[in-house]
Design a protein around this motif. Sequence first.
Motif, PDB file in Angstrom:
ATOM      1  N   LYS A 202      -2.910   2.518  -3.657  1.00 55.56           N
ATOM      2  CA  LYS A 202      -4.187   2.115  -3.070  1.00 55.56           C
ATOM      3  C   LYS A 202      -4.081   1.554  -1.652  1.00 55.56           C
ATOM      4  N   HIS A 203      -3.639   0.306  -1.538  1.00 57.36           N
ATOM      5  CA  HIS A 203      -3.629  -0.372  -0.245  1.00 57.36           C
ATOM      6  C   HIS A 203      -2.221  -0.736   0.193  1.00 57.36           C
ATOM      7  N   TYR A 204      -1.222  -0.133  -0.443  1.00 55.90           N
ATOM      8  CA  TYR A 204       0.162  -0.487  -0.098  1.00 55.90           C
ATOM      9  C   TYR A 204       1.086   0.713  -0.258  1.00 55.90           C
ATOM     10  N   LEU A 205       2.234   0.598   0.378  1.00 54.22           N
ATOM     11  CA  LEU A 205       3.275   1.614   0.289  1.00 54.22           C
ATOM     12  C   LEU A 205       4.450   1.050  -0.494  1.00 54.22           C
ATOM     13  N   VAL A 206       5.004   1.866  -1.376  1.00 55.69           N
ATOM     14  CA  VAL A 206       6.241   1.516  -2.076  1.00 55.69           C
ATOM     15  C   VAL A 206       7.372   2.292  -1.411  1.00 55.69           C
ATOM     16  N   HIS A 207       8.312   1.552  -0.838  1.00 56.53           N
ATOM     17  CA  HIS A 207       9.463   2.177  -0.193  1.00 56.53           C
ATOM     18  C   HIS A 207      10.713   1.902  -1.019  1.00 56.53           C
ATOM     19  N   THR A 208      11.566   2.905  -1.149  1.00 57.02           N
ATOM     20  CA  THR A 208      12.931   2.636  -1.587  1.00 57.02           C
ATOM     21  C   THR A 208      13.835   2.770  -0.368  1.00 57.02           C
TER      22      THR A 208
END
Length: 260
Positions: A202-208
């Motif tokens: 939604k309003h965020y990015l998940v980074h690895t």
Amino acid sequence: MRFVQLTDPHVVPQERQPVHKFNTADRLRCAVAAVNRLRPAPDFVVMTGDLTNDEQASSYRHVKTLLSELTVPCHVIPGNHDARKPFREVMLGESNSHPQVLTETFIHGECRFILLDTLDEGQVTGVVDSGQLAWLEDILSSNDSRSVVVCMHHPPVVLGVQWLDDLMLQDAHQLLDILDANESVKMVLCGHVHHDFCVARKHYLVHTCPAVSVQFRKEPLPSPAESPLSLMTDDPAAFRIIDVTDGNFETTIHSVPDYP
Ligand SMILES: [Fe+2]
Ligand SMILES: [Fe+2]
């Protein structure tokens, strides 16, 4: 504001190196030197788990020695290759330690940082227990307008690579429901998969993040995997740089060539 994510150094002492074919202690030493050379310099480092490869106190002592060369503070949380008791005793200097979860929250510049402990001792997969979920909800509900950055070892989202997705956070929907409901959450930084993925929610990015130790294959696993080496590539160590300016997040991956 600039900060750095280091992850998955998998260190053991020199006498037990290499880990498979990589000297992980040397790679962490090179990564620390590369962080120290960054300009502008970061304000701090977050290390998102798998500090050691064998959970031994001697390995934590070696990690601590290597990290002591950093010229900026370093916040640490565990991964599945960690154990809370030696982690707390060596990294945090606690005596009579109890194996409680290692969470932390702090404000830096315009952001609130929330560090979660996803270690499920004895398992490769991860969990965020109910106590942490309640703690997270409390923090988010009392947060002012600051942007929130969440740091954790196990990714809570599907990445599209089956052999990695089998090793993820369990019951991740419980955590995602909380993050999805709080628009202040802007970024989730994870380790564990030894590779760079990005998933938009939604309003965020998940980074690895690529690992300090060794990079895993991003493509489907040869079936069955002939050896641990078949999971790994020869790509160099790397880490993530995050710059935050007036609510805008920019991030890049910084590779670290091996050198003596
Ligand atoms: Fe790892
Ligand atoms: Fe891991």
